[in-house]
Design a protein around this motif. Structure first.
Motif, PDB file in Angstrom:
ATOM      1  N   ARG A   5      -6.503  25.518 -21.776  1.00 21.86           N
ATOM      2  CA  ARG A   5      -7.187  26.810 -21.869  1.00 21.86           C
ATOM      3  C   ARG A   5      -8.543  26.700 -21.176  1.00 21.86           C
ATOM      4  O   ARG A   5      -9.386  25.891 -21.568  1.00 21.86           O
ATOM      5  N   PRO A   6      -8.781  27.507 -20.151  1.00 21.66           N
ATOM      6  CA  PRO A   6     -10.004  27.386 -19.343  1.00 21.66           C
ATOM      7  C   PRO A   6     -11.294  27.654 -20.108  1.00 21.66           C
ATOM      8  O   PRO A   6     -12.347  27.169 -19.713  1.00 21.66           O
ATOM      9  N   GLU A   7     -11.223  28.377 -21.236  1.00 24.96           N
ATOM     10  CA  GLU A   7     -12.459  28.671 -21.982  1.00 24.96           C
ATOM     11  C   GLU A   7     -13.026  27.450 -22.710  1.00 24.96           C
ATOM     12  O   GLU A   7     -14.164  27.466 -23.166  1.00 24.96           O
ATOM     13  N   TYR A   8     -12.257  26.364 -22.801  1.00 23.16           N
ATOM     14  CA  TYR A   8     -12.760  25.152 -23.442  1.00 23.16           C
ATOM     15  C   TYR A   8     -13.179  24.140 -22.386  1.00 23.16           C
ATOM     16  O   TYR A   8     -12.525  23.134 -22.157  1.00 23.16           O
ATOM     17  N   SER A   9     -14.295  24.401 -21.744  1.00 23.46           N
ATOM     18  CA  SER A   9     -14.849  23.502 -20.742  1.00 23.46           C
ATOM     19  C   SER A   9     -15.532  22.325 -21.439  1.00 23.46           C
ATOM     20  O   SER A   9     -15.797  22.365 -22.648  1.00 23.46           O
ATOM     21  N   ILE A  10     -15.840  21.309 -20.691  1.00 25.59           N
ATOM     22  CA  ILE A  10     -16.576  20.163 -21.231  1.00 25.59           C
ATOM     23  C   ILE A  10     -17.912  20.619 -21.803  1.00 25.59           C
ATOM     24  O   ILE A  10     -18.291  20.223 -22.908  1.00 25.59           O
ATOM     25  N   ASP A  11     -18.626  21.481 -21.085  1.00 29.44           N
ATOM     26  CA  ASP A  11     -19.921  21.974 -21.581  1.00 29.44           C
ATOM     27  C   ASP A  11     -19.761  22.731 -22.891  1.00 29.44           C
ATOM     28  O   ASP A  11     -20.572  22.579 -23.804  1.00 29.44           O
ATOM     29  N   ARG A  12     -18.721  23.551 -23.000  1.00 30.39           N
ATOM     30  CA  ARG A  12     -18.516  24.312 -24.239  1.00 30.39           C
ATOM     31  C   ARG A  12     -18.200  23.379 -25.408  1.00 30.39           C
ATOM     32  O   ARG A  12     -18.670  23.592 -26.523  1.00 30.39           O
ATOM     33  N   LEU A  13     -17.407  22.350 -25.162  1.00 27.24           N
ATOM     34  CA  LEU A  13     -17.103  21.389 -26.229  1.00 27.24           C
ATOM     35  C   LEU A  13     -18.364  20.663 -26.678  1.00 27.24           C
ATOM     36  O   LEU A  13     -18.589  20.471 -27.881  1.00 27.24           O
ATOM     37  N   HIS A  14     -19.223  20.278 -25.751  1.00 27.24           N
ATOM     38  CA  HIS A  14     -20.477  19.610 -26.115  1.00 27.24           C
ATOM     39  C   HIS A  14     -21.388  20.546 -26.901  1.00 27.24           C
ATOM     40  O   HIS A  14     -22.024  20.124 -27.876  1.00 27.24           O
ATOM     41  N   GLU A  15     -21.457  21.798 -26.506  1.00 24.81           N
ATOM     42  CA  GLU A  15     -22.289  22.781 -27.215  1.00 24.81           C
ATOM     43  C   GLU A  15     -21.770  22.988 -28.637  1.00 24.81           C
ATOM     44  O   GLU A  15     -22.538  23.056 -29.586  1.00 24.81           O
ATOM     45  N   ARG A  16     -20.471  23.057 -28.764  1.00 24.44           N
ATOM     46  CA  ARG A  16     -19.811  23.316 -30.049  1.00 24.44           C
ATOM     47  C   ARG A  16     -20.070  22.207 -31.075  1.00 24.44           C
ATOM     48  O   ARG A  16     -20.087  22.455 -32.267  1.00 24.44           O
ATOM     49  N   GLN A  17     -20.277  20.975 -30.626  1.00 22.89           N
ATOM     50  CA  GLN A  17     -20.399  19.853 -31.557  1.00 22.89           C
ATOM     51  C   GLN A  17     -21.806  19.649 -32.100  1.00 22.89           C
ATOM     52  O   GLN A  17     -22.008  18.830 -32.997  1.00 22.89           O
ATOM     53  N   LYS A  18     -22.791  20.370 -31.603  1.00 23.38           N
ATOM     54  CA  LYS A  18     -24.169  20.186 -32.074  1.00 23.38           C
ATOM     55  C   LYS A  18     -24.247  20.402 -33.585  1.00 23.38           C
ATOM     56  O   LYS A  18     -23.720  21.372 -34.113  1.00 23.38           O
TER      57      LYS A  18
END
Length: 139
Positions: A5-18
């Motif tokens: 799924r393109p909406e789960y980019s590496i940057d989005r995953l890193h942001e999500r884990q904060k």
């Protein structure tokens, strides 16, 4: 088979884990591709057991996070989320310093369950753990 799924980019995953356990562990996604995710963490004193070796929970946190993020990025189109229903780990070695890497690979990417395997590698490339988890897809 579920596709990336393109909406789960590496940057989005890193942001999500904060502010969550993966953030506290220092988990970093290195690559995300169809059917796989590679992640890493830097070994530091807080991740060691009192005996000076990498704590088993740190290794499981690394492997489980990689598999979980991979599952999230490969959810079927109408799925909302997932939850882990089973996990297992075999330990073959350890590390005391450096960067530990994991590669999560999708074994079964179905509509109701996904199964992910992860291998965890010491800085010198030795395999230190084998991990498998089953994820239930939530709609």
């Amino acid at each position: 088979m579920s596709t990336l799924r393109p909406e789960y980019s590496i940057d989005r995953l890193h942001e999500r884990q904060k502010g969550t356990l993966p953030g506290l562990l220092g988990f970093r996604v290195v690559s995300l591709e169809q059917g796989s995710l590679t992640g890493e963490l830097t070994v530091r004193a807080e991740l060691l057991a009192p005996n000076g070796f990498l704590h088993a929970a740190s290794v499981i946190g690394l492997a489980d996070t990689a598999c979980g993020y991979a599952c999230l990025a490969h959810l079927p189109e109408k799925a909302r989320n997932f939850t882990t229903v089973e996990l297992k780990s075999n330990f073959l070695g350890t590390a005391t310093e450096g960067v530990v890497r994991t590669v999560a690979t999708g074994v079964h990417l179905g509509r109701s369950t996904q199964i992910w395997d992860a291998s965890v590698f010491a800085p010198d490339g030795r395999t230190i753990a084998l991990f498998r988890c089953t994820q239930m897809v939530l709609y």
